[in-house]
Design a protein around this motif. Structure first.
Motif, short mmCIF file in Angstrom:
data_model
loop_
_atom_site.label_atom_id
_atom_site.label_comp_id
_atom_site.label_asym_id
_atom_site.label_seq_id
_atom_site.Cartn_x
_atom_site.Cartn_y
_atom_site.Cartn_z
N PRO A 73 -5.30 -2.20 12.37
CA PRO A 73 -4.54 -2.20 13.63
C PRO A 73 -3.04 -2.34 13.41
N TRP A 74 -2.63 -3.21 12.47
CA TRP A 74 -1.20 -3.34 12.20
C TRP A 74 -0.64 -2.07 11.56
N ALA A 75 -1.42 -1.45 10.68
CA ALA A 75 -0.96 -0.19 10.07
C ALA A 75 -0.75 0.88 11.13
N VAL B 239 0.86 -1.19 0.00
CA VAL B 239 0.00 0.00 0.00
C VAL B 239 0.90 1.24 0.00
N PRO B 240 0.42 2.37 -0.52
CA PRO B 240 1.24 3.59 -0.52
C PRO B 240 1.59 4.03 0.89
N ALA B 241 2.87 4.33 1.11
CA ALA B 241 3.34 4.89 2.38
C ALA B 241 3.59 6.37 2.17
N PHE C 184 -11.31 -7.54 6.44
CA PHE C 184 -9.86 -7.73 6.50
C PHE C 184 -9.14 -6.40 6.67
N ALA C 185 -9.55 -5.40 5.89
CA ALA C 185 -8.90 -4.09 5.98
C ALA C 185 -9.20 -3.39 7.29
N THR C 186 -10.45 -3.50 7.76
CA THR C 186 -10.87 -2.75 8.94
C THR C 186 -10.35 -3.34 10.24
N PHE C 187 -10.44 -4.65 10.38
CA PHE C 187 -10.15 -5.26 11.67
C PHE C 187 -8.82 -6.00 11.74
N LEU D 115 -0.06 4.84 6.19
CA LEU D 115 -0.23 3.77 5.21
C LEU D 115 -1.65 3.90 4.65
N ASP D 116 -1.74 4.18 3.38
CA ASP D 116 -3.01 4.50 2.75
C ASP D 116 -3.78 3.21 2.43
#
Length: 386
Positions: free
Chosen positions: A314-316, A64-66, A307-310, A338-339
Motif C-alpha cells: 500500500p505504501w509503495a 528496493v529497485p525503483a 509484511f510485503a503484501t499488506f 517499486l519492485d
C-alpha cells in the motif's frame, strides 16, 4: 495570535509555528495529567517499537529497485534514460543518495503524517535533483486557487515558497484532504500507555529492581530518627547501583522485604503487549521488528510475505501515485514502479517450483525466468564467458 494568523484561521488555513517543535498532529498525544505537554516525532522514536516499525517500513521501501517504465500499447519497457531512473541509479546532487532521501521521506510520513521532497529542475525544465525537506520546517497554506503553498524555513529565519508540482507530498490518511495525520496521534491512548509502562519500568530499575521493605525497631522512634534512618538506608541501599550491598543493622533492628506486587510481576508482559500494540498501528508483523515471543519458523516466513503484501505494497502504491501526479505529465506514458518481487518470492523451493510450473504451462520460458531472478540472458552470458 497576530492579525495574519487570525485571518488565516478564519479562512480555514492551517498554519504551524516554525519556532515550535510541536506538529499539530501530535497535540492529541499529550495528556493533561502527569504526562509531558509536548510529544514530538523525535520523542515518539524513543519507544523502541515505534523506531523499529518506522525503520522497517522506510528502509525496506528505500532500498528496493525503483524502475521507470514506458508504456507502449499493451507492452512496457524499462526506460533507463529517464531522469527519475538516472537519479534512482546514481547519487543525487546533494549529500544524500536516493535511498537516503526516500527513507527520510517515508519515515517523516510515518511519524508526522506528512513527508516532503523538493523537486529541483534545470534551466530547460528537466528534473535534476530531489531534496528531502524536514516537515518541522514547513508551513502549509491553502491558496485561493485551492492549491497548497509550502513555506519552507531554513531554521535561520529565511523562508521560501514551494507550490504543488514543485514538491512530492506523501500523506498518511488525512482528515481534510490536504494534510496527512499521524496514526500515532489517532491512537494517542495506546502511545501514552506504552510510554507510561516504559517509565514505570525505568523507575522500577532505578530503585534497585526490587520492592521496598520494612525495618522493624524495638520501641518508638521520633520523627527525626525515622527521617534519618530512611535517608541513610536509601543512600546506601537504594538504586540499581547499590543492589547487592550487605545490609548491617544494629540496636535490635530487623529488615523484612515486602513481597513483589502483582503489578510489578506483570510489568514485562505489559511492555511486551505494548510492542504488539505499536506493531498493530503500523501494520508490521512482530517478527519483522525482532519480537519473537510467539514466533515459529513457519510463521516467521509468512510474516515476511504478510509484511510485503499488506504493509509495504500500500505504501509503495502511494509513492508510485505521488510520482505520477507530480513528476510525470498528464497523459504521460511513463510510470514508476517499486519492485517488491524480492519480498514476494518466498523460500527457494517454493519459488523454483513456481518457475517450473510456469515453464511447463507455457506462461514463462527459461529466459524470462532468468530475467525474473535478475540474471542475464543465457546467450549473453555464454558470449561474455567465451
Amino acid at each position: 495570535m497576530g492579525l495574519i494568523d487570525r485571518m488565516a484561521s478564519f479562512m480555514g488555513y492551517e498554519r504551524r509555528d516554525d519556532a515550535s517543535p510541536l506538529d499539530p498532529s501530535w497535540q492529541a498525544v499529550a495528556s493533561n495529567v502527569g504526562y509531558p505537554s509536548v510529544m514530538s516525532a523525535r520523542m515518539a522514536e524513543n519507544l523502541s517499537a515505534v523506531l523499529a516499525c518506522v525503520n522497517a517500513i522506510s528502509t525496506a521501501l528505500a532500498y528496493v529497485p525503483a524502475l521507470v517504465y514506458r508504456r507502449e500499447g499493451d507492452n512496457r519497457t524499462e526506460s533507463l534514460s529517464h531522469p527519475v531512473s538516472r537519479l534512482a541509479r546514481g547519487q543525487l546532487a546533494t549529500r544524500m543518495t536516493w535511498p537516503d532521501v526516500i527513507e527520510h521521506w517515508i519515515a517523516s510520513a510515518l511519524l508526522t503524517g506528512n513527508g516532503l521532497i523538493e523537486i529541483v529542475r534545470s534551466g530547460n525544465g528537466q528534473l535534476s535533483n530531489l531534496i528531502f525537506v524536514p516537515w518541522q520546517y514547513v508551513t502549509v497554506q491553502e491558496l485561493s486557487s485551492g492549491r497548497l503553498a509550502y513555506d519552507v524555513g531554513d531554521g535561520k529565519g529565511s523562508m521560501r515558497r514551494l507550490l504543488e508540482g514543485e514538491v512530492l507530498h506523501l500523506r498518511d490518511r488525512t482528515d481534510d484532504g490536504l494534510l496527512g495525520r499521524s496514526r500515532l496521534s489517532r491512537s494517542a491512548d495506546t502511545v501514552q500507555g506504552v510510554e507510561l509502562a516504559n517509565r514505570h519500568a525505568r523507575e522500577f530499575l532505578r530503585n534497585g529492581a526490587s520492592p521496598s521493605g520494612l525495618i522493624e525497631v524495638p520501641g518508638t522512634l521520633t520523627a527525626d530518627q525515622r527521617d534519618t534512618l530512611r535517608s541513610q538506608f536509601n543512600g546506601r541501599h537504594g538504586g540499581a547501583g547499590n543492589a547487592g550491598k550487605t545490609l548491617v543493622l544494629d540496636g535490635g533492628m530487623t529488615f523484612k522485604p515486602a513481597q513483589i506486587s502483582p503489578e510489578d510481576a506483570e510489568l514485562l508482559e505489559t511492555r511486551q503487549f505494548g510492542v504488539i500494540e505499536i506493531c498493530r498501528l503500523y501494520g508490521v508483523p512482530p517478527p519483522i521488528i525482532q519480537a519473537y515471543e510467539n514466533n515459529t519458523f513457519t510463521n516467521a516466513a509468512q510474516a515476511g510475505l504478510w509484511f510485503a503484501t499488506f504493509c509495504l505494497s500500500p505504501w509503495a502504491r502511494k509513492i508510485e501515485a505521488e510520482f505520477a501526479r507530480s513528476l510525470f505529465p498528464v497523459g504521460s506514458s511513463y510510470e514508476l514502479e517499486l519492485d517488491l518481487s524480492g519480498f514476494l518470492r518466498g523460500d527457494p523451493a517454493t519459488r523454483w517450483n513456481a518457475h517450473k510450473i510456469a515453464i511447463d504451462t507455457g506462461v514463462l520460458d527459461p529466459e524470462e525466468v532468468r530475467q525474473v531472478e535478475g540474471w542475464n540472458p543465457r546467450a549473453t552470458e555464454v558470449q561474455t564467458n567465451g
